[in-house]
Scaffold this motif. Structure first.
Motif, PDB file in Angstrom:
ATOM      1  N   ASP A 299      -5.771-122.267  -7.296  1.00  0.00           N
ATOM      2  CA  ASP A 299      -5.301-121.811  -8.592  1.00  0.00           C
ATOM      3  C   ASP A 299      -3.799-122.062  -8.611  1.00  0.00           C
ATOM      4  O   ASP A 299      -3.005-121.248  -8.135  1.00  0.00           O
ATOM      5  CB  ASP A 299      -5.612-120.325  -8.804  1.00  0.00           C
ATOM      6  CG  ASP A 299      -5.183-119.830 -10.180  1.00  0.00           C
ATOM      7  OD1 ASP A 299      -4.619-120.641 -10.953  1.00  0.00           O
ATOM      8  OD2 ASP A 299      -5.393-118.645 -10.493  1.00  0.00           O
ATOM      9  N   PHE A 300      -3.425-123.207  -9.140  1.00  0.00           N
ATOM     10  CA  PHE A 300      -2.031-123.625  -9.093  1.00  0.00           C
ATOM     11  C   PHE A 300      -1.196-122.949 -10.186  1.00  0.00           C
ATOM     12  O   PHE A 300       0.026-123.053 -10.187  1.00  0.00           O
ATOM     13  CB  PHE A 300      -1.949-125.149  -9.228  1.00  0.00           C
ATOM     14  CG  PHE A 300      -0.639-125.739  -8.807  1.00  0.00           C
ATOM     15  CD1 PHE A 300      -0.188-125.590  -7.499  1.00  0.00           C
ATOM     16  CD2 PHE A 300       0.151-126.434  -9.701  1.00  0.00           C
ATOM     17  CE1 PHE A 300       1.027-126.133  -7.095  1.00  0.00           C
ATOM     18  CE2 PHE A 300       1.365-126.983  -9.312  1.00  0.00           C
ATOM     19  CZ  PHE A 300       1.800-126.832  -8.007  1.00  0.00           C
ATOM     20  N   GLU A 301      -1.857-122.269 -11.110  1.00  0.00           N
ATOM     21  CA  GLU A 301      -1.152-121.595 -12.199  1.00  0.00           C
ATOM     22  C   GLU A 301      -0.720-120.209 -11.706  1.00  0.00           C
ATOM     23  O   GLU A 301      -1.406-119.212 -11.897  1.00  0.00           O
ATOM     24  CB  GLU A 301      -2.060-121.500 -13.421  1.00  0.00           C
ATOM     25  CG  GLU A 301      -2.451-122.883 -13.946  1.00  0.00           C
ATOM     26  CD  GLU A 301      -3.524-122.832 -15.008  1.00  0.00           C
ATOM     27  OE1 GLU A 301      -4.081-121.734 -15.236  1.00  0.00           O
ATOM     28  OE2 GLU A 301      -3.811-123.881 -15.605  1.00  0.00           O
ATOM     29  N   TYR A 302       0.441-120.174 -11.083  1.00  0.00           N
ATOM     30  CA  TYR A 302       0.897-118.971 -10.375  1.00  0.00           C
ATOM     31  C   TYR A 302       2.324-118.616 -10.774  1.00  0.00           C
ATOM     32  O   TYR A 302       3.115-118.151  -9.970  1.00  0.00           O
ATOM     33  CB  TYR A 302       0.779-119.215  -8.862  1.00  0.00           C
ATOM     34  CG  TYR A 302       1.027-118.009  -7.988  1.00  0.00           C
ATOM     35  CD1 TYR A 302       0.354-116.806  -8.195  1.00  0.00           C
ATOM     36  CD2 TYR A 302       1.931-118.085  -6.937  1.00  0.00           C
ATOM     37  CE1 TYR A 302       0.581-115.708  -7.371  1.00  0.00           C
ATOM     38  CE2 TYR A 302       2.163-116.998  -6.096  1.00  0.00           C
ATOM     39  CZ  TYR A 302       1.494-115.814  -6.327  1.00  0.00           C
ATOM     40  OH  TYR A 302       1.711-114.720  -5.511  1.00  0.00           O
ATOM     41  N   GLU A 303       2.647-118.853 -12.005  1.00  0.00           N
ATOM     42  CA  GLU A 303       3.977-118.492 -12.487  1.00  0.00           C
ATOM     43  C   GLU A 303       4.009-117.010 -12.868  1.00  0.00           C
ATOM     44  O   GLU A 303       2.990-116.460 -13.309  1.00  0.00           O
ATOM     45  CB  GLU A 303       4.358-119.356 -13.693  1.00  0.00           C
ATOM     46  CG  GLU A 303       4.452-120.845 -13.392  1.00  0.00           C
ATOM     47  CD  GLU A 303       5.543-121.208 -12.386  1.00  0.00           C
ATOM     48  OE1 GLU A 303       6.357-120.323 -12.030  1.00  0.00           O
ATOM     49  OE2 GLU A 303       5.576-122.361 -11.951  1.00  0.00           O
ATOM     50  N   PRO A 304       5.148-116.348 -12.697  1.00  0.00           N
ATOM     51  CA  PRO A 304       6.455-116.883 -12.268  1.00  0.00           C
ATOM     52  C   PRO A 304       6.717-116.703 -10.782  1.00  0.00           C
ATOM     53  O   PRO A 304       7.869-116.692 -10.345  1.00  0.00           O
ATOM     54  CB  PRO A 304       7.430-116.035 -13.078  1.00  0.00           C
ATOM     55  CG  PRO A 304       6.750-114.680 -13.113  1.00  0.00           C
ATOM     56  CD  PRO A 304       5.273-114.950 -13.168  1.00  0.00           C
ATOM     57  N   PHE A 305       5.666-116.578  -9.977  1.00  0.00           N
ATOM     58  CA  PHE A 305       5.835-116.202  -8.573  1.00  0.00           C
ATOM     59  C   PHE A 305       5.843-117.390  -7.605  1.00  0.00           C
ATOM     60  O   PHE A 305       6.225-117.238  -6.447  1.00  0.00           O
ATOM     61  CB  PHE A 305       4.717-115.242  -8.152  1.00  0.00           C
ATOM     62  CG  PHE A 305       4.464-114.135  -9.130  1.00  0.00           C
ATOM     63  CD1 PHE A 305       5.491-113.290  -9.519  1.00  0.00           C
ATOM     64  CD2 PHE A 305       3.204-113.948  -9.686  1.00  0.00           C
ATOM     65  CE1 PHE A 305       5.270-112.271 -10.434  1.00  0.00           C
ATOM     66  CE2 PHE A 305       2.969-112.942 -10.603  1.00  0.00           C
ATOM     67  CZ  PHE A 305       4.003-112.096 -10.979  1.00  0.00           C
ATOM     68  N   TYR A 306       5.427-118.571  -8.071  1.00  0.00           N
ATOM     69  CA  TYR A 306       5.240-119.713  -7.187  1.00  0.00           C
ATOM     70  C   TYR A 306       6.532-120.079  -6.453  1.00  0.00           C
ATOM     71  O   TYR A 306       7.558-120.379  -7.069  1.00  0.00           O
ATOM     72  CB  TYR A 306       4.731-120.903  -8.002  1.00  0.00           C
ATOM     73  CG  TYR A 306       4.573-122.179  -7.227  1.00  0.00           C
ATOM     74  CD1 TYR A 306       3.701-122.268  -6.146  1.00  0.00           C
ATOM     75  CD2 TYR A 306       5.300-123.308  -7.579  1.00  0.00           C
ATOM     76  CE1 TYR A 306       3.560-123.447  -5.437  1.00  0.00           C
ATOM     77  CE2 TYR A 306       5.159-124.502  -6.876  1.00  0.00           C
ATOM     78  CZ  TYR A 306       4.294-124.557  -5.806  1.00  0.00           C
ATOM     79  OH  TYR A 306       4.157-125.726  -5.101  1.00  0.00           O
ATOM     80  N   ASN A 307       6.463-120.034  -5.132  1.00  0.00           N
ATOM     81  CA  ASN A 307       7.584-120.401  -4.250  1.00  0.00           C
ATOM     82  C   ASN A 307       8.866-119.627  -4.559  1.00  0.00           C
ATOM     83  O   ASN A 307       9.973-120.170  -4.521  1.00  0.00           O
ATOM     84  CB  ASN A 307       7.834-121.910  -4.275  1.00  0.00           C
ATOM     85  CG  ASN A 307       6.734-122.666  -3.549  1.00  0.00           C
ATOM     86  OD1 ASN A 307       5.869-122.068  -2.912  1.00  0.00           O
ATOM     87  ND2 ASN A 307       6.760-123.991  -3.640  1.00  0.00           N
ATOM     88  N   THR A 308       8.690-118.336  -4.855  1.00  0.00           N
ATOM     89  CA  THR A 308       9.818-117.428  -5.039  1.00  0.00           C
ATOM     90  C   THR A 308       9.668-116.266  -4.068  1.00  0.00           C
ATOM     91  O   THR A 308       8.669-116.146  -3.358  1.00  0.00           O
ATOM     92  CB  THR A 308       9.865-116.876  -6.475  1.00  0.00           C
ATOM     93  OG1 THR A 308       8.778-115.940  -6.659  1.00  0.00           O
ATOM     94  CG2 THR A 308       9.750-117.982  -7.507  1.00  0.00           C
ATOM     95  N   THR A 309      10.634-115.382  -4.069  1.00  0.00           N
ATOM     96  CA  THR A 309      10.554-114.193  -3.218  1.00  0.00           C
ATOM     97  C   THR A 309       9.475-113.226  -3.700  1.00  0.00           C
ATOM     98  O   THR A 309       9.161-112.248  -3.012  1.00  0.00           O
ATOM     99  CB  THR A 309      11.904-113.451  -3.200  1.00  0.00           C
ATOM    100  OG1 THR A 309      12.274-113.132  -4.550  1.00  0.00           O
ATOM    101  CG2 THR A 309      12.977-114.302  -2.552  1.00  0.00           C
TER     102      THR A 309
END
Length: 335
Positions: A299-309
Motif C-alpha cells: 500500500d504505497f499510498e501512505y501520506e503524509p507519513f512516508y519516509n518521515t519521522t
C-alpha cells in the motif's frame, strides 16, 4: 525509538487443523443386490487462520523499532539481522526446515564497501516445489521527506518493519500446521533502500539484495526455479488499501488474481481489484527478471507519513496485518 510489549497469547485448542472425513459404510451390501456407493473425496483441511495473530506481528514491529536506524553500516542493521535469525530459529526448531542461511557478500559503491546479508529460511527443503515469500529488512537512514527534521532517524514501522512482521508471524503459524503442498523459502532482503539508504530520495536508487539473490539462484535452486514469489512491503497502514501493481500483473497475473480473490474474501475493505496507476519497482522486480513469476503486495499510498519521522507504530494496525497475513496463509495452501 518506539517499543511496545504485547502479551504472549497461546491458543492451544487452535493448533489442530480440522479435517472432515467422508463416512464409510460399516457393512457393505453384496454387489449382486446393492451397488457400492461411490468413494467420497476427502475434504480439504479447514485452515485455522485465526492462529495468525496481528498483535504478535505488531510486537515484532515494536521490537524492530528499538534498533532504529536499521540502514546499512549502522549498529541497528546488524541487530536486525540477529533478531530475525533468532526469531526464525525458534520457529525452525518446531518444523522440518533447514537452519537459517545467511547469504553474505560485499557490495561496493563509489569505492565504499558495504557488508550485505540476505537471510533465508527454507521450510520443507526436500519438497521440489518451491515458493518464495520475501520482504526487505533494511530501513531508510534518515527521514529525508520530513518537513521539520529531515536528518532525523526514520523509524520505518511501515516501510520495512511491517514486511518482516508478516513473514515472521507466517513462519510461526506454519510451524503449527500440517505442511502446505509447496516448500516455502522465506527471504529477507538487505539493501532494498539502495546504497545511500534513501530509496526514492536517491535519484540513482536501486535495490541491492534482491538482484544479488536473483543472480545466485543456483545456490538454492540448482535444477528448477521456484514456481512463484510474493513480496511484501508497507502492509500495516491503518487505512489499508491494497491494489495490484501493473508490473506484478505482467509477471504473475494468475497469482495476483488468486491472491486478491482470497484477500477480498478474507478482508474486503483492505483489498481493491483496481490496479495502481503506475508500476512499482521493488524486490519483486529482480525475481521477475530472473524468470520467476513474482508479485508485490504494497500500500504505497501512505501520506503524509512516508519516509518521515511519523512512520511509527501508532500508524500501524493489527487488523491490517491480519488481513495480509491470513490471506498469505490461505494462498500458500491454495491448489
Amino acid at each position: 525509538m518506539i517499543s511496545q510489549t504485547v502479551p504472549f497469547r497461546w491458543q492451544t485448542a487452535a493448533f489442530a487443523v480440522t479435517v472432515t472425513l467422508a463416512l464409510l459404510p460399516t457393512r457393505p451390501a453384496p454387489a449382486q443386490t446393492q451397488p457400492q456407493p461411490e468413494a467420497q473425496p476427502q475434504a480439504q483441511p479447514e485452515l485455522q487462520t485465526e492462529l495468525w495473530d496481528g498483535q504478535r506481528a505488531m510486537a515484532v514491529i515494536g521490537d524492530l523499532l528499538r534498533f532504529t536506524p536499521r540502514s546499512m553500516e549502522t549498529a541497528g542493521h546488524q541487530q536486525t539481522i540477529d533478531y530475525i535469525k533468532a526469531e526464525l530459529a525458534k520457529t525452525l526448531d518446531k518444523t522440518k526446515a533447514d537452519p537459517v542461511i545467511l547469504q553474505r557478500w560485499v557490495f561496493r559503491n563509489d569505492g565504499k564497501p558495504f557488508a550485505m546479508t540476505n537471510i533465508i529460511a527454507r521450510f520443507a527443503p526436500s519438497n521440489p516445489r518451491r515458493v518464495i515469500v520475501a520482504t526487505h529488512f533494511d530501513s531508510i537512514v534518515k527521514a529525508y521527506r520530513d518537513a521539520k527534521t529531515p536528518d532525523a532517524p526514520m523509524p520505518g514501522a511501515n516501510n520495512s518493519s511491517s514486511g518482516v512482521a508478516v513473514l515472521l508471524e507466517t513462519a510461526r503459524v506454519l510451524s503449527l500446521l500440517p505442511a502446505p503442498p509447496v516448500g516455502i523459502d522465506f527471504v529477507f532482503f538487505d539493501g532494498e533502500e539502495g546504497s545511500k539508504s534513501l530509496g526514492a530520495g536517491d535519484p540513482e536508487f536501486a535495490p541491492i539484495g534482491s538482484p544479488y539473490f536473483a543472480g545466485h539462484l543456483r545456490d538454492f535452486y540448482p535444477s528448477t526455479k521456484p514456481e512463484k514469489a510474493a513480496v511484501f512491503d508497507m502492509v500495516c497502514d491503518r487505512d489499508l488499501h491494497l491494489k495490484p501493481d501493473p508490473s506484478s500483473i505482467d509477471s504473475a497475473g494468475t497469482e495476483v488474481k488468486k491472491f486478491w480473490e482470497i484477500g477480498i474474501k478474507t478482508a474486503p475493505s483492505s483489498f481493491d481489484t483496481k490496479p495502481l496507476p503506475y508500476a512499482m519497482s521493488d524486490d519483486h522486480s529482480a525475481l521477475a527478471a530472473a524468470g520467476i513469476p513474482s508479485f508485490l503486495v504494497i500500500d504505497f499510498e501512505y501520506e503524509p507519513f512516508y519516509n518521515t519521522t511519523q512512520d511509527t507504530l501508532d500508524k500501524c494496525s493489527a487488523k491490517s496485518l491480519e488481513a495480509v497475513g491470513r490471506t498469505l496463509l490461505q494462498y500458500l495452501y491454495a491448489p
